[in-house]
Design an enzyme around this catalytic site. Sequence first.
Site, PDB file in Angstrom:
ATOM      1  N   HIS A   1      30.377  10.891  -2.462  1.00  0.00           N
ATOM      2  CA  HIS A   1      30.756   9.485  -2.334  1.00  0.00           C
ATOM      3  C   HIS A   1      31.071   9.126  -0.885  1.00  0.00           C
ATOM      4  O   HIS A   1      30.654   8.088  -0.367  1.00  0.00           O
ATOM      5  CB  HIS A   1      31.949   9.192  -3.251  1.00  0.00           C
TER       6      HIS A   1
ATOM      7  N   HIS B   1      28.743   6.459   1.541  1.00  0.00           N
ATOM      8  CA  HIS B   1      29.248   5.321   2.311  1.00  0.00           C
ATOM      9  C   HIS B   1      29.101   5.542   3.821  1.00  0.00           C
ATOM     10  O   HIS B   1      29.098   4.583   4.588  1.00  0.00           O
ATOM     11  CB  HIS B   1      30.689   5.020   1.922  1.00  0.00           C
TER      12      HIS B   1
ATOM     13  N   HIS C   1      26.426   3.491  -7.914  1.00  0.00           N
ATOM     14  CA  HIS C   1      27.711   3.369  -8.607  1.00  0.00           C
ATOM     15  C   HIS C   1      27.531   3.195 -10.121  1.00  0.00           C
ATOM     16  O   HIS C   1      28.365   3.655 -10.902  1.00  0.00           O
ATOM     17  CB  HIS C   1      28.544   2.238  -7.995  1.00  0.00           C
TER      18      HIS C   1
ATOM     19  N   GLU D   1      29.542  -6.251  -2.659  1.00  0.00           N
ATOM     20  CA  GLU D   1      30.231  -5.088  -2.060  1.00  0.00           C
ATOM     21  C   GLU D   1      31.408  -5.484  -1.177  1.00  0.00           C
ATOM     22  O   GLU D   1      32.495  -4.894  -1.389  1.00  0.00           O
ATOM     23  CB  GLU D   1      29.230  -4.243  -1.270  1.00  0.00           C
TER      24      GLU D   1
ATOM     25  N   HIS E   1      39.325  -2.549  -3.956  1.00  0.00           N
ATOM     26  CA  HIS E   1      39.863  -1.239  -3.546  1.00  0.00           C
ATOM     27  C   HIS E   1      41.169  -1.434  -2.783  1.00  0.00           C
ATOM     28  O   HIS E   1      42.149  -0.731  -3.022  1.00  0.00           O
ATOM     29  CB  HIS E   1      38.867  -0.524  -2.632  1.00  0.00           C
TER      30      HIS E   1
ATOM     31  N   HIS F   1      35.174  -0.193 -10.996  1.00  0.00           N
ATOM     32  CA  HIS F   1      33.712  -0.125 -10.889  1.00  0.00           C
ATOM     33  C   HIS F   1      33.019  -0.462 -12.206  1.00  0.00           C
ATOM     34  O   HIS F   1      31.863  -0.897 -12.204  1.00  0.00           O
ATOM     35  CB  HIS F   1      33.252   1.208 -10.295  1.00  0.00           C
TER      36      HIS F   1
END
Length: 669
Positions: free
Chosen positions: A194, A198, A223, A335, A354, A390
């Site tokens: 992960h 990113h 995802h 996003e 987040h 998510h």
Amino acid sequence: TEPIVGLKGPQNAQFNVPTEYLKDEYQSIGSQIVNRFGEDAGEKINVNQISLPSLGEIVNLPRDENFTLFIPYHRRLAGRLIDIFLGMRDTDDLLSMAIYARERVNPILFNYAFSVALLHRKDTQDLDVPSVVHSFPHKYFDSKLFSKAREVAHIVPERSRTPIEMPKDYTASDLEEEHRVAYFREDVGVNLHHWHWHLVYPFEAALEVVNKNRRGELFYYMHQQIMARYNAERLCNRMKRVERFTNFEEPIQEAYFPKLDSIVASRTWPARVANMRLRNLRREADQITLDVDEMRRWRDRIFEAIHSGVIRNENNQNIPLTEFEGIDVLGNIIEASILSPNQAYYGDYHNMGHTIASYIHDPDNRHLESFGVIGDSATAMRDPFFYRWHAHIDDIFQNFKSTLPRYTVAQLNYPGVTVQDIQIQTLGGPTNVFETFWQQSDVDLSRGMDFQPRGTINVRITHLQHRNFNYKIIVNNQSNAAREGTCRIFMSPKYDERGNPWLFRDQKGMFIELDKFKVNLTPGSNTINRASTESSVTIPFESTFRNLDDARPTGGDALAQFNFCGCGWPHHMLIPRGNERFECQLFVMISDYAGDRIDQNIEGRCNDAGSYCGIKDKLYPDRRSMGYPFDRQPRTGVDTLQQFLTPNMRVRDVSINFTNRTIGPAQRN
Ligand code: CUO
């Protein structure tokens, strides 16, 4: 200037750097530092003195603060530093700049920006970026280990050291139901994947770094696959699928106590107790103010776009969300990345989810606490709330997918090509059965622990593993000519959490991709043999658990085989854990290559985990919509998987049989 100062670098090298590169307070004691760190250096590297660009506000983030891309201010600083590294004339200048910055910049910010630059500069693309598990082991391992490791480093001579065992269960007890799938959430390889994803697909940096082929769509698909995989693990553990987050008012039931230290901040990562609520953020130090209401407005505008089929750009023009590119645009909007066509209007929805969750324990900074694990892409997947958030994000994408035309039989079938049989073969094991168990692996902590006697200090972790297997697929080509196709292999649990067979519209979201590869079919019957280790989803086991100082092959084929690119699902997590006998459906499809083909040369590095990571500097290696053929609602009349099948597809019942035994680091298969 005479370079006088030695700084210890990787592989026992010593950098001789100009004194001015040191922090001001260390310049007067430069030679003492040489003596302390330089004596066992195997190699000396002279660093040129160059005229250095100003670091400006980059140095305003203190070295002892935690850093995360989810805070816009932090990512702006990272963007600046990446630009500086990308702008250096050649690798010598880059090295000078890196060493100068390394002394002054927050270490996590430095590591991120330098890694992005190494991945994206033409002249450094072939370098191995050191694995973040070695640079910042505190983000991956129980904080208890580190005092033990320090003790071992000081007392036990290197040759007498034995690995320090990290218990498999350390963040919670079985009283907490969510803990049953902690082995997935806290897996080192899963979290490394992960982080690397990113890193390869930053949402803010120079345009040429961010603007990668179909990156918004891949954000959605990668995802979505994480969710499908997590849901499969949950069913294996007799839990229901993740409940998506729907209500900003509702208390969050899931608690999480990460038991990780933050090495730079010398603090523990904050925990979240059960039933906390999201609150407005007012954190001046992080330059963030964000109301929960703002999140609602962004969400509503995104749904508005989906339902109307058009988005509004910065000039207030309506742009249609098209059948193939719409999902890519939407990925960048949700996003959000800098490719979002209107960030002022659609906001920064997923990223701020987040952030707002990561500050739930201290939304106005009155306790001077840093963010929780969900606020850092290196640690976010540990938190059960990651999956609830998510699941919500994926639901938004699925809403959009539901508006698209459904695949017709002609768009699914490959006339004349029939899949006649599929088999799973494990060496010496029964057919059509995957076997899973626990395995231990060692990871060297020492590179991430400074100021102590050197030498390897291994931590021994326990993770899921499966026996290697082969697919044997029989395909009949009824035509008289050779045909090309793409073999797409997916798997889904056979029953839902209640033990009922799925409706196709629910099952389509449960398919995890296992492999995808090109096949050449001769007229008549063809037998395709494919090893599980060749999967287009995973990186090799050795890439996850490599140690930086391991002997490694150089040049040519050896290098290509022993691929160090970090993005890719960890191979040991290819197959869900299963249970005594967990029933699944294995799906194989041969699609017509004419509709799949992307003409490009994909020789080279970082090309073996294309399904979730794409291929470095290339187009995504499949022209179909990601997730094809499961990315849309089924055609009318299709309620079950069986009804969905065309002759070029086949389904076989398989099972995942888990045995609760643990094998050692060297044993496999
Ligand atoms: Cu990968 Cu939410 O994007 O973590």
